[in-house]
Design an enzyme around this catalytic site. Structure first.
Site, PDB file in Angstrom:
ATOM      1  N   THR A  63      61.191  41.623  23.774  1.00 55.69           N
ATOM      2  CA  THR A  63      60.136  40.520  23.845  1.00 55.69           C
ATOM      3  C   THR A  63      61.338  38.972  23.552  1.00 55.69           C
ATOM      4  O   THR A  63      61.097  38.192  24.053  1.00 55.69           O
ATOM      5  CB  THR A  63      59.158  40.569  22.660  1.00 55.69           C
ATOM      6  OG1 THR A  63      58.498  41.522  23.044  1.00 55.69           O
ATOM      7  CG2 THR A  63      58.333  39.223  22.683  1.00 55.69           C
ATOM      8  N   ASN A  84      55.769  49.773  32.542  1.00 55.53           N
ATOM      9  CA  ASN A  84      55.386  50.419  31.405  1.00 55.53           C
ATOM     10  C   ASN A  84      53.816  51.066  31.291  1.00 55.53           C
ATOM     11  O   ASN A  84      53.750  52.076  30.698  1.00 55.53           O
ATOM     12  CB  ASN A  84      55.432  49.502  30.020  1.00 55.53           C
ATOM     13  CG  ASN A  84      54.656  48.253  30.390  1.00 55.53           C
ATOM     14  OD1 ASN A  84      55.028  47.428  31.470  1.00 55.53           O
ATOM     15  ND2 ASN A  84      53.800  48.049  29.525  1.00 55.53           N
ATOM     16  N   GLN A 115      61.957  49.981  29.956  1.00 57.20           N
ATOM     17  CA  GLN A 115      61.496  51.401  30.097  1.00 57.20           C
ATOM     18  C   GLN A 115      62.342  52.234  30.725  1.00 57.20           C
ATOM     19  O   GLN A 115      62.082  53.505  31.005  1.00 57.20           O
ATOM     20  CB  GLN A 115      60.030  51.452  30.902  1.00 57.20           C
ATOM     21  CG  GLN A 115      58.866  50.787  30.263  1.00 57.20           C
ATOM     22  CD  GLN A 115      58.533  51.668  28.849  1.00 57.20           C
ATOM     23  OE1 GLN A 115      58.882  52.597  28.670  1.00 57.20           O
ATOM     24  NE2 GLN A 115      57.736  50.675  27.924  1.00 57.20           N
ATOM     25  N   SER A 117      65.131  47.746  24.506  1.00 58.77           N
ATOM     26  CA  SER A 117      64.510  47.738  22.929  1.00 58.77           C
ATOM     27  C   SER A 117      65.034  49.219  22.441  1.00 58.77           C
ATOM     28  O   SER A 117      64.357  50.100  23.113  1.00 58.77           O
ATOM     29  CB  SER A 117      63.030  47.645  23.085  1.00 58.77           C
ATOM     30  OG  SER A 117      62.621  46.337  23.021  1.00 58.77           O
ATOM     31  N   HIS A 172      63.788  51.046  20.059  1.00 54.21           N
ATOM     32  CA  HIS A 172      62.704  52.147  19.615  1.00 54.21           C
ATOM     33  C   HIS A 172      61.962  52.870  21.019  1.00 54.21           C
ATOM     34  O   HIS A 172      61.256  53.492  20.723  1.00 54.21           O
ATOM     35  CB  HIS A 172      61.780  51.293  19.047  1.00 54.21           C
ATOM     36  CG  HIS A 172      60.821  50.357  19.760  1.00 54.21           C
ATOM     37  ND1 HIS A 172      59.493  50.700  20.071  1.00 54.21           N
ATOM     38  CD2 HIS A 172      61.004  49.111  20.180  1.00 54.21           C
ATOM     39  CE1 HIS A 172      58.936  49.594  20.649  1.00 54.21           C
ATOM     40  NE2 HIS A 172      59.951  48.605  20.890  1.00 54.21           N
ATOM     41  N   THR A 189      71.508  36.626  10.564  1.00 52.90           N
ATOM     42  CA  THR A 189      72.158  37.717   9.848  1.00 52.90           C
ATOM     43  C   THR A 189      71.767  38.887  10.856  1.00 52.90           C
ATOM     44  O   THR A 189      70.673  39.347  11.133  1.00 52.90           O
ATOM     45  CB  THR A 189      71.492  37.846   8.302  1.00 52.90           C
ATOM     46  OG1 THR A 189      71.962  36.777   7.604  1.00 52.90           O
ATOM     47  CG2 THR A 189      72.352  38.962   7.790  1.00 52.90           C
ATOM     48  N   CYS A 193      50.975  46.641  23.393  1.00 50.14           N
ATOM     49  CA  CYS A 193      50.597  45.161  22.932  1.00 50.14           C
ATOM     50  C   CYS A 193      49.343  44.565  23.348  1.00 50.14           C
ATOM     51  O   CYS A 193      49.001  43.364  22.950  1.00 50.14           O
ATOM     52  CB  CYS A 193      51.871  44.459  23.419  1.00 50.14           C
ATOM     53  SG  CYS A 193      51.909  44.311  25.302  1.00 50.14           S
TER      54      CYS A 193
HETATM   55  N1  PLP Z   1      58.774  45.086  28.488  1.00 44.90           N
HETATM   56  C1  PLP Z   1      58.607  46.193  28.849  1.00 44.90           C
HETATM   57  C2  PLP Z   1      58.562  46.759  29.961  1.00 44.90           C
HETATM   58  C3  PLP Z   1      57.769  46.889  27.761  1.00 44.90           C
HETATM   59  O1  PLP Z   1      57.411  48.204  27.925  1.00 44.90           O
HETATM   60  C4  PLP Z   1      57.870  46.339  26.457  1.00 44.90           C
HETATM   61  C5  PLP Z   1      57.140  46.995  25.219  1.00 44.90           C
HETATM   62  O2  PLP Z   1      56.412  47.721  25.638  1.00 44.90           O
HETATM   63  C6  PLP Z   1      58.447  45.244  26.338  1.00 44.90           C
HETATM   64  C7  PLP Z   1      59.077  44.625  27.414  1.00 44.90           C
HETATM   65  C8  PLP Z   1      58.687  44.603  25.002  1.00 44.90           C
HETATM   66  O3  PLP Z   1      59.465  45.430  24.215  1.00 44.90           O
HETATM   67  P1  PLP Z   1      59.418  45.062  22.608  1.00 44.90           P
HETATM   68  O4  PLP Z   1      57.939  45.093  22.266  1.00 44.90           O
HETATM   69  O5  PLP Z   1      60.045  46.221  22.047  1.00 44.90           O
HETATM   70  O6  PLP Z   1      59.945  43.965  22.230  1.00 44.90           O
END
Ligand code: PLP
Length: 390
Positions: free
Chosen positions: A71, A150, A178, A198, A200, A239, A322
């Site tokens: 994000t 996603n 993804q 990302s 995670h 930081t 989200c």
């Molecule tokens: N873009 C895609 C395709 C995603 O699947 C996601 C999270 O689900 C994001 C952006 C945003 O990632 P984050 O929430 O780790 O910032």
């Protein structure tokens, strides 16, 4: 709990956790405090992680910028490119099925004078290269399209998009959040200008991510989103989150060993069983190129929200994490031409390299009777079966 929601987030890999622990305890130095040993050790740890990431993506370590996640990268790129290229133009091209981080940021930029084209997709969720080609004008400063969706796992033709953007001399930012750990993602064969990760999403910790900026003869300009210290070549002050960066470095190394076809075989087994054992179900984009781990399945007249309350020990999703609080139908399925009803009756199942065949079979054994019981009590389902609905 059977966890089948790996596009939302993944469990932290044990090796990533082990690598992080010292930096949550005794190795607490600030990676920018190079005057003393603790700071230097933290700095060496993040530079090692940067090198792991660069090696995995087969790029230079100077092209890797640490962030808090995709994000933040999306905001940095969209806002930062818009800021720096206004003398060239104000036009951004994206797609209706992008992640909300892209769509919401674009809407905001429209209020600040940007002109944004939201390309449509076909019934299978694919953007047409011809549409992209005709949308590019002399004012276009950025094309922003995701690699894997996603919600559906559908893959855009990224190689062709990259080539087109090169030919037209437009910066291409690929939201590759993804992709890693689920498909080959090699930036030497795919000369994308900018992309994001990302941690995670690939069994790393939450709160760490990567912005990749390709070094070019005509350097790509991006205004920083966070001004502050001169961390990350002045692009991202603040930081360093040392433990998270170290965990991300370890997690990314482990993605090199993933057997994508094993995940895909499990996914195909899941889809085959659902399609043959549960009537009136279909997989969205089944025939298309999809990322190995994702299934988006419509179960006629069974609301995803209802189904999920009946199977509390299975983690699946009704769409993107989200927007899971939203009452709106999925914008992705809507853009693919689905009705609101079908969109509300669609679930996303996303596997990981830790998912087992036994878990999938167990999940199906729980999902089948749950669907049956919802349909048994549904007057709409009965009307549909009696041919009174479309
Ligand atoms: N873009 C895609 C395709 C995603 O699947 C996601 C999270 O689900 C994001 C952006 C945003 O990632 P984050 O929430 O780790 O910032």
């Amino acid at each position: 709990m059977i966890y089948l929601d790996n596009n939302a987030t993944t469990r932290l890999d044990d090796a990533a956790l082990e690598a992080m622990l010292p930096f949550l305890k005794e190795e607490y130095g600030n990676a920018s405090s190079l005057q003393h040993k603790l700071g230097r050790q933290a700095n060496q740890a993040i530079e090692r992680a940067r090198q792991f990431i660069a090696d995995t993506l087969q790029v230079q370590s100077k092209e890797i910028f640490f962030t808090s996640g995709s994000t933040e990268v999306i905001n940095t790129v969209l806002r930062g490119v818009f800021d720096r290229y206004q003398s060239k133009g104000n036009h951004i091209i994206t797609c209706q099925t992008e992640h909300k981080a892209v769509l919401t940021t674009c809407r905001d930029l429209e209020k600040k004078g940007a002109k944004v084209t939201y390309l449509p997709v076909d019934r299978n969720g694919i953007v047409a290269l011809e549409d992209l080609k005709s949308a590019i004008t002399a004012q276009t400063i950025l094309v922003c399209l995701m690699s894997a969706n996603n919600e559906t796992g559908i893959l855009h033709p990224i190689k062709e998009i990259t080539e087109l953007c090169r030919e037209k001399d437009v910066i291409f930012f690929c939201d590759s959040t993804q992709s890693l750990g689920k498909q080959a993602f090699d930036l030497t064969t795919l000369p994308i200008d900018l992309c994001c990760l990302s941690a995670h999403k690939f069994h790393g910790p939450k709160g760490a991510g990567v912005l990749f900026i390709r070094r070019k003869t005509k350097p790509i300009q991006i205004a920083p989103l966070h001004t502050g210290g001169d961390q990350e070549q002045g692009l991202r002050g603040g930081t360093y989150n040392v433990p998270a960066i170290v965990g991300m470095g370890e997690a990314i190394r482990l993605t090199q060993k993933v057997d994508f076809s094993a995940i895909e075989n499990l996914r195909n087994h899941l889809e085959d069983r659902i399609l043959t054992e549960i009537e009136d179900t279909f997989v969205n984009g089944k025939q298309e190129h999809r990322i190995s781990n994702t299934s988006n399945i419509t179960i006629k007249y069974v609301r995803a929200s209802q189904l999920m309350t009946k199977i509390p020990n299975i983690a699946i999703a009704s769409g993107s994490a989200c927007v899971s609080g939203s009452r709106d139908p999925s914008h992705v399925l809507k853009a693919m031409g689905h009705t609101d009803e079908d969109a509300f009756c669609s679930i996303r199942i996303s596997l990981s390299r830790y998912t087992t065949l036994a878990e999938i079979d167990h999940a199906i054994a729980l999902i089948k009777p749950a669907i049956q019981s919802i349909r048994d009590q549904s007057p709409i389902w009965k009307m549909y079966k009696n041919g009174l609905l479309g």
